[in-house]
Motif scaffolding. Structure first.
Motif, PDB file in Angstrom:
ATOM      1  N   LEU A   1       0.817  -1.285  -0.034  1.00 46.47           N
ATOM      2  CA  LEU A   1       0.089   0.168  -0.013  1.00 46.47           C
ATOM      3  C   LEU A   1       0.766   1.346   0.029  1.00 46.47           C
ATOM      4  CD1 LEU A   1      -2.805  -1.122   2.459  1.00 46.47           C
ATOM      5  CD2 LEU A   1      -3.078  -1.166   0.061  1.00 46.47           C
ATOM      6  N   VAL A   2       1.954   1.211   0.539  1.00 47.26           N
ATOM      7  CA  VAL A   2       3.093   2.348   0.398  1.00 47.26           C
ATOM      8  C   VAL A   2       4.265   1.815   0.026  1.00 47.26           C
ATOM      9  CG1 VAL A   2       1.604   3.559   2.313  1.00 47.26           C
ATOM     10  CG2 VAL A   2       3.487   2.351   3.116  1.00 47.26           C
ATOM     11  N   PRO A   3       5.232   2.762  -0.358  1.00 47.30           N
ATOM     12  CA  PRO A   3       6.572   2.280  -0.682  1.00 47.30           C
ATOM     13  C   PRO A   3       7.681   2.317   0.443  1.00 47.30           C
ATOM     14  CG  PRO A   3       6.301   4.650  -1.344  1.00 47.30           C
ATOM     15  CD  PRO A   3       4.866   4.112  -0.631  1.00 47.30           C
ATOM     16  N   LEU A   4       8.445   1.528   0.249  1.00 44.13           N
ATOM     17  CA  LEU A   4       9.530   1.325   1.430  1.00 44.13           C
ATOM     18  C   LEU A   4       9.853   2.699   2.098  1.00 44.13           C
ATOM     19  CD1 LEU A   4      11.504  -0.642   2.931  1.00 44.13           C
ATOM     20  CD2 LEU A   4      13.053  -0.400   1.045  1.00 44.13           C
ATOM     21  N   VAL A   5      10.011   3.693   1.070  1.00 41.72           N
ATOM     22  CA  VAL A   5      10.757   4.791   1.670  1.00 41.72           C
ATOM     23  C   VAL A   5       9.612   5.476   2.891  1.00 41.72           C
ATOM     24  CG1 VAL A   5       9.425   6.449   0.225  1.00 41.72           C
ATOM     25  CG2 VAL A   5      11.562   7.345   0.950  1.00 41.72           C
ATOM     26  N   VAL A   6       8.475   5.202   2.943  1.00 39.39           N
ATOM     27  CA  VAL A   6       7.737   5.487   3.896  1.00 39.39           C
ATOM     28  C   VAL A   6       8.178   5.146   5.480  1.00 39.39           C
ATOM     29  CG1 VAL A   6       5.349   5.808   4.862  1.00 39.39           C
ATOM     30  CG2 VAL A   6       5.577   6.196   2.401  1.00 39.39           C
ATOM     31  N   PRO A   7       8.138   3.734   5.664  1.00 46.79           N
ATOM     32  CA  PRO A   7       8.574   3.222   6.824  1.00 46.79           C
ATOM     33  C   PRO A   7      10.009   3.608   7.385  1.00 46.79           C
ATOM     34  CG  PRO A   7       8.169   1.420   5.640  1.00 46.79           C
ATOM     35  CD  PRO A   7       7.675   2.644   4.859  1.00 46.79           C
ATOM     36  N   LEU A   8      10.638   3.634   6.187  1.00 47.08           N
ATOM     37  CA  LEU A   8      12.006   3.880   6.382  1.00 47.08           C
ATOM     38  C   LEU A   8      12.456   5.400   6.927  1.00 47.08           C
ATOM     39  CD1 LEU A   8      14.242   2.425   3.717  1.00 47.08           C
ATOM     40  CD2 LEU A   8      14.344   1.825   5.975  1.00 47.08           C
ATOM     41  N   THR A   9      11.587   6.226   6.389  1.00 47.34           N
ATOM     42  CA  THR A   9      11.829   7.714   6.659  1.00 47.34           C
ATOM     43  C   THR A   9      11.480   7.961   8.280  1.00 47.34           C
ATOM     44  OG1 THR A   9      11.081   8.300   4.675  1.00 47.34           O
ATOM     45  CG2 THR A   9      10.815  10.102   6.269  1.00 47.34           C
ATOM     46  N   MET A  10      10.349   7.241   8.518  1.00 47.83           N
ATOM     47  CA  MET A  10      10.053   7.307  10.289  1.00 47.83           C
ATOM     48  C   MET A  10      11.256   6.776  10.905  1.00 47.83           C
ATOM     49  SD  MET A  10       6.793   6.507  12.313  1.00 47.83           S
ATOM     50  CE  MET A  10       6.030   8.068  11.670  1.00 47.83           C
ATOM     51  N   LEU A  11      11.877   5.537  10.595  1.00 45.18           N
ATOM     52  CA  LEU A  11      12.821   4.679  11.235  1.00 45.18           C
ATOM     53  C   LEU A  11      14.308   5.771  11.169  1.00 45.18           C
ATOM     54  CD1 LEU A  11      12.303   1.039  10.032  1.00 45.18           C
ATOM     55  CD2 LEU A  11      12.186   1.896  12.430  1.00 45.18           C
ATOM     56  N   ARG A  12      14.537   6.365  10.217  1.00 47.23           N
ATOM     57  CA  ARG A  12      15.712   7.254   9.930  1.00 47.23           C
ATOM     58  C   ARG A  12      15.424   8.209  10.977  1.00 47.23           C
ATOM     59  NH1 ARG A  12      16.127   6.150   4.185  1.00 47.23           N
ATOM     60  NH2 ARG A  12      14.603   7.995   3.764  1.00 47.23           N
ATOM     61  N   HIS A  13      14.086   8.750  11.354  1.00 47.37           N
ATOM     62  CA  HIS A  13      13.875   9.848  12.241  1.00 47.37           C
ATOM     63  C   HIS A  13      14.171   9.581  13.716  1.00 47.37           C
ATOM     64  CE1 HIS A  13      11.687  12.804  14.445  1.00 47.37           C
ATOM     65  NE2 HIS A  13      11.028  11.805  15.198  1.00 47.37           N
ATOM     66  N   TYR A  14      13.676   8.329  14.108  1.00 47.25           N
ATOM     67  CA  TYR A  14      14.156   7.691  15.264  1.00 47.25           C
ATOM     68  C   TYR A  14      15.698   7.441  15.572  1.00 47.25           C
ATOM     69  CZ  TYR A  14       9.100   7.076  15.864  1.00 47.25           C
ATOM     70  OH  TYR A  14       7.759   7.379  16.181  1.00 47.25           O
ATOM     71  N   VAL A  15      16.308   7.065  14.444  1.00 49.92           N
ATOM     72  CA  VAL A  15      17.683   6.664  14.715  1.00 49.92           C
ATOM     73  C   VAL A  15      18.437   7.981  14.913  1.00 49.92           C
ATOM     74  CG1 VAL A  15      19.916   6.197  13.238  1.00 49.92           C
ATOM     75  CG2 VAL A  15      17.913   4.737  12.998  1.00 49.92           C
ATOM     76  N   ALA A  16      18.183   9.031  14.445  1.00 50.94           N
ATOM     77  CA  ALA A  16      18.593  10.455  14.698  1.00 50.94           C
ATOM     78  C   ALA A  16      18.104  11.069  16.090  1.00 50.94           C
ATOM     79  CB  ALA A  16      18.331  11.558  13.515  1.00 50.94           C
ATOM     80  N   LYS A  17      17.047  10.804  16.371  1.00 45.76           N
ATOM     81  CA  LYS A  17      16.382  11.329  17.581  1.00 45.76           C
ATOM     82  C   LYS A  17      16.931  10.611  18.820  1.00 45.76           C
ATOM     83  CE  LYS A  17      11.985  11.743  19.896  1.00 45.76           C
ATOM     84  NZ  LYS A  17      10.553  11.709  20.010  1.00 45.76           N
ATOM     85  N   TYR A  18      17.197   9.330  18.710  1.00 44.76           N
ATOM     86  CA  TYR A  18      17.531   8.649  19.831  1.00 44.76           C
ATOM     87  C   TYR A  18      19.254   8.280  19.733  1.00 44.76           C
ATOM     88  CZ  TYR A  18      12.748   8.355  20.973  1.00 44.76           C
ATOM     89  OH  TYR A  18      11.424   8.543  21.309  1.00 44.76           O
TER      90      TYR A  18
END
Length: 318
Positions: free
Chosen positions: A277-294
């Motif tokens: 339903l969504v491309p890989l870039v969608v969950p990856l963008t959120m995961l990259r956000h958490y990688v940077a945040k934490y």
């Protein structure tokens, strides 16, 4: 660009760049190659027919006989051009060895440059099971070199796989050029782990075991074996199921950080990706956000999160 700042070189059939070298005097310009990939790659054009001494225009040719060892024959006058082409191929692949290529894009269907399912004529119907003489020579000389045909690059899955391998091969060559030792190989492998896992869990385990026993193997042999398995793994397609496994693996690093609502949101995005339903870039963008945040140091080093330029949009397809 490579890590050293030098352009990433890939070989390309000359006609795909707009050069008028085909048998009819025309070309097969591919705008995606020159307009998109040209921003990231430096092209090394090759036209086997012209470079082996044939004219433009020229009589059409085709492969005939045994698909494993076909002959290159002119269609109308029945002149055998096989030895002329093979002599060129032997010399050209050695010239290309000095070009530091990281990939090659061939012209589909060409009796010299077609990579897959080239027609080979014999009694009865032609068998679409051969390779062009030059493409076959390149494949034999550079067995780990990423190769593809321009027509197949229209498939988003094949396109992503090929370009990802080109960048991976460049990373490996940069690693070799920097004076590797066992410690640096461990470091290189650590950064590639999740990328390899997204292609093959079996080869991920094999590569891990190989590096872990590195002291027991002569280092040149270790490097050769690692390159072979590394490129073999990346050649396998990273399916939605494999990618989902990696996404869930990454999510596990944040189980102590995310709220219940954040976990549910992330799980929903991963499921939507898994279900197409969504491309890989969608969950990856959120995961990259958490990688940077934490400030997750291990994950921040993972090539998987950004294996090629975002501008290529290779992970934007469903």
């Amino acid at each position: 660009m490579s890590g050293s700042g030098a352009p990433i070189k890939i070989g390309v059939s000359s006609c795909l760049l707009g050069e008028k070298v085909r048998y009819d005097g025309g070309h097969k310009h591919d705008p995606y190659l020159t307009g998109v990939l040209g921003r990231f790659f430096s092209f090394v054009p090759v036209c086997p027919e012209v470079e082996c001494g044939m004219t433009t225009p020229r009589e059409a040719m085709r492969l005939e006989g045994d698909p494993a060892q076909p002959r290159l024959m002119t269609h109308r006058t029945r002149i055998d051009k096989t030895e002329q082409m093979l002599a060129f191929c032997r010399a050209k692949v050695e010239q290309l060895a000095a070009e530091d290529l990281c990939g090659f894009i061939f012209k589909k269907g060409s009796p010299s440059s077609g990579l897959f399912r080239v027609k080979v004529y014999r009694e009865g119907m032609p068998a679409a099971s051969g390779s062009g003489l030059f493409a076959a020579s390149v494949a034999r000389r550079f067995p780990q070199l990423p190769m593809e045909e321009e027509g197949r690059l229209n498939d988003p899955v094949l396109r992503e796989n090929f370009i990802e391998r080109v960048f991976a091969f460049r990373r490996w060559k940069d690693f070799l050029a920097e004076g590797p030792d066992l410690g640096r190989l461990v470091q290189f492998h650590t950064c590639q782990k999740l990328l390899i896992m997204s292609h093959s869990t079996q080869l991920y385990r094999e590569l891990g075991a190989l590096v872990a026993t590195g002291k027991e193997i002569a280092f040149p042999e270790l490097l050769e074996r690692y390159q072979e398995l590394y490129m073999k793994a990346l050649e396998l397609h990273a399916t939605a199921k494999k990618q989902t496994n990696v996404l869930m693996h990454i999510m596990g690093y944040f189980k102590k950080h995310l709220s219940v609502e954040e976990k549910q949101e992330l799980l929903q995005l991963i499921k939507q990706y898994h279900d197409g339903l969504v491309p890989l870039v969608v969950p990856l963008t959120m995961l990259r956000h958490y990688v940077a945040k934490y400030r997750q140091e291990y994950l921040s080093q993972q090539v998987y999160l950004s294996p090629h330029p975002a501008e290529l949009m290779l992970r934007n397809h469903v």
